[in-house]
Design a protein around this motif. Structure first.
Motif, short mmCIF file in Angstrom:
data_model
loop_
_atom_site.label_atom_id
_atom_site.label_comp_id
_atom_site.label_asym_id
_atom_site.label_seq_id
_atom_site.Cartn_x
_atom_site.Cartn_y
_atom_site.Cartn_z
N THR A 103 0.80 -1.28 0.12
CA THR A 103 0.23 0.11 -0.01
C THR A 103 0.78 1.38 0.06
O THR A 103 0.17 2.31 -0.41
N ALA A 104 2.18 1.17 0.48
CA ALA A 104 2.98 2.33 0.38
C ALA A 104 3.05 2.87 -1.23
O ALA A 104 3.52 4.00 -1.07
N LEU A 105 3.13 2.02 -1.96
CA LEU A 105 3.24 2.70 -3.36
C LEU A 105 2.00 3.66 -3.75
O LEU A 105 2.27 4.18 -4.77
N GLY A 106 0.98 3.71 -2.91
CA GLY A 106 0.01 4.49 -3.29
C GLY A 106 -0.61 4.54 -4.84
O GLY A 106 -1.06 3.53 -5.17
N SER A 107 -0.65 5.73 -5.25
CA SER A 107 -1.45 5.76 -6.89
C SER A 107 -0.73 4.99 -7.95
O SER A 107 -1.16 4.91 -8.89
N TRP A 108 0.73 4.82 -7.33
CA TRP A 108 1.75 4.06 -8.39
C TRP A 108 0.84 2.76 -8.78
O TRP A 108 0.94 1.93 -9.91
N ARG A 109 0.07 2.30 -7.68
CA ARG A 109 -0.40 0.79 -7.95
C ARG A 109 -1.51 0.69 -9.09
O ARG A 109 -1.71 -0.25 -9.80
N ASP A 110 -2.08 1.93 -9.44
CA ASP A 110 -3.24 2.03 -10.50
C ASP A 110 -2.49 1.76 -11.78
O ASP A 110 -3.30 1.32 -12.77
N PHE A 111 -0.97 1.58 -12.07
CA PHE A 111 -0.37 1.29 -13.24
C PHE A 111 -0.15 -0.20 -13.09
O PHE A 111 0.41 -0.61 -14.16
N LEU A 112 -0.45 -0.89 -12.25
CA LEU A 112 -0.20 -2.43 -12.09
C LEU A 112 -1.55 -3.38 -12.75
O LEU A 112 -2.58 -3.00 -12.05
N PRO A 113 -1.39 -3.92 -13.84
CA PRO A 113 -2.38 -4.78 -13.88
C PRO A 113 -3.04 -5.61 -12.97
O PRO A 113 -4.34 -5.70 -12.95
N ALA A 114 -2.42 -6.06 -11.87
CA ALA A 114 -2.83 -6.83 -10.85
C ALA A 114 -3.86 -5.66 -10.16
O ALA A 114 -4.53 -6.57 -9.33
N HIS A 115 -3.73 -4.82 -9.85
CA HIS A 115 -4.44 -3.90 -9.15
C HIS A 115 -5.83 -3.76 -9.65
O HIS A 115 -7.01 -3.49 -8.74
N TRP A 116 -6.27 -4.31 -10.91
CA TRP A 116 -7.67 -4.26 -11.39
C TRP A 116 -8.22 -5.56 -11.71
O TRP A 116 -9.09 -5.77 -12.40
N GLN A 117 -7.49 -6.64 -11.12
CA GLN A 117 -7.97 -8.01 -11.67
C GLN A 117 -9.15 -8.34 -11.18
O GLN A 117 -9.66 -9.25 -11.74
N PHE A 118 -9.61 -7.63 -9.96
CA PHE A 118 -10.81 -8.29 -9.45
C PHE A 118 -11.91 -7.00 -9.93
O PHE A 118 -13.03 -7.26 -9.10
N ALA A 119 -11.72 -6.23 -10.44
CA ALA A 119 -12.63 -5.09 -10.91
C ALA A 119 -13.92 -5.68 -11.63
O ALA A 119 -14.97 -4.99 -11.57
N TRP A 120 -13.89 -6.86 -12.12
CA TRP A 120 -15.31 -7.42 -12.75
C TRP A 120 -16.28 -7.62 -11.72
O TRP A 120 -17.42 -7.59 -12.02
N ALA A 121 -15.89 -7.62 -10.44
CA ALA A 121 -16.78 -7.79 -9.20
C ALA A 121 -17.76 -6.61 -9.17
O ALA A 121 -18.98 -6.68 -8.85
N ASP A 122 -17.44 -5.56 -9.85
CA ASP A 122 -18.28 -4.46 -9.75
C ASP A 122 -19.51 -4.35 -10.89
O ASP A 122 -20.59 -3.88 -10.68
N ALA A 123 -19.32 -5.38 -11.78
CA ALA A 123 -20.60 -5.73 -12.68
C ALA A 123 -21.28 -6.79 -11.95
O ALA A 123 -22.64 -6.61 -12.45
#
Length: 284
Positions: A225-245
């Motif tokens: 979590t110390a990476l902060g907003s830099w994690r937004d550029f990691l593909p892994a950060h969005w791998q469970f975004a499908w749950a929003d559907a």
């Protein structure tokens, strides 16, 4: 000014290594059948686990997707996607895309394919297309089997949302289809990485293992979590975004960002694969 190169009579570069030939070759391989078997068996393993261990229950008062797994076939399918999207579904993508070129080099048949002569770009297009097709089939196979098994075990009913509310069964299936499609797009990074490594090494295990290993590294970095907003550029950060559907009012922002990140990385990696392979000295 050099004279134009004459082609042999009847030779058509775009007709070399047809997709149906490459697909037939890959379908007959043992690793394809084994991978299909593993994905098809997983839903049966989970049903057996719930039957033996009892229905899942919430912990600390928090209800998760796993806790609603036995509510309906749709819930069971969503649970199967949840437990497999982070790692299990990475393996067939890395396997199909990382093994495709490197295995030919390992068998010492790559130089004979190019001597056929199959243009290098054509060879990569055929192999990448088939590899992505098999990857998509593997990702789709799991929820299809899970929906059938879950419906037989827990009945056809609405999707119970852990945060509250339900989705009608028909709507739930549509949303699960969207989620499956997103998972495939999110795996394009692994596909591109594995394919690039496959053009750089003669060892299929190195390409597959390298892609899986770097994907795991991405997951570890996303947990920092110390990476902060830099994690937004990691593909892994969005791998469970499908749950929003899978909400009564779906959110598309996270999925959109995740698809942009994944497709961008994948395009760069595939471009590197084509560029590097174009001038590679193929001796195996």
């Amino acid at each position: 000014m050099s004279a134009p190169t004459e082609l042999a009579h009847g030779y058509r570069p775009l007709r070399t290594l047809p997709l149906r030939v490459e697909l037939a070759r890959q379908l007959r391989r043992r690793r394809t059948l084994v991978m299909a078997g593993v994905l098809a068996v997983l839903p049966f393993v989970l049903v057996t686990a719930f039957a033996v261990g009892g229905e899942p229950s919430s912990r600390n008062g928090r209800v998760t997707l796993l806790d609603t797994a036995t509510a309906s076939g749709a819930n069971f399918t969503a649970t199967c996607l949840f437990v497999s999207a982070g790692f299990l579904l990475v393996i067939p993508v890395a396997l199909f895309c990382g093994d495709t070129v490197a295995s030919e080099a390992g068998w010492s048949s790559l130089r004979y394919l190019l001597a056929a002569p199959v243009p290098r770009a054509r060879l990569l297009v055929s192999k990448l297309t088939v590899a992505l097709g098999l990857s998509l089939a593997a990702i789709v196979l799991l929820p299809l089997v899970a929906l059938a098994v879950g419906t037989a075990a827990y009945g056809w009913g609405p999707l119970e949302i852990p945060t509250g509310g339900t989705l009608p069964a028909g709507t739930a299936v549509q949303r699960l289809l969207i989620a499956t499609g997103y998972i495939f797009v999110s795996q394009l990074v692994t596909a591109g990485l594995a394919f690039w490594l496959s053009t750089r090494t003669d060892a299929p295990l190195g390409a597959v293992g390298g892609a899986v290993g770097l994907t795991i590294v991405g997951n570890v970095l996303d947990a920092v979590t110390a990476l902060g907003s830099w994690r937004d550029f990691l593909p892994a950060h969005w791998q469970f975004a499908w749950a929003d559907a899978l909400q009564t009012r779906p959110e598309w922002g996270g999925m959109t960002q995740g698809m942009v990140v994944s497709v961008t990385y994948a395009m760069v990696l595939v471009a590197l694969a084509f560029r590097g392979f174009r001038g590679k000295d193929v001796v195996s």
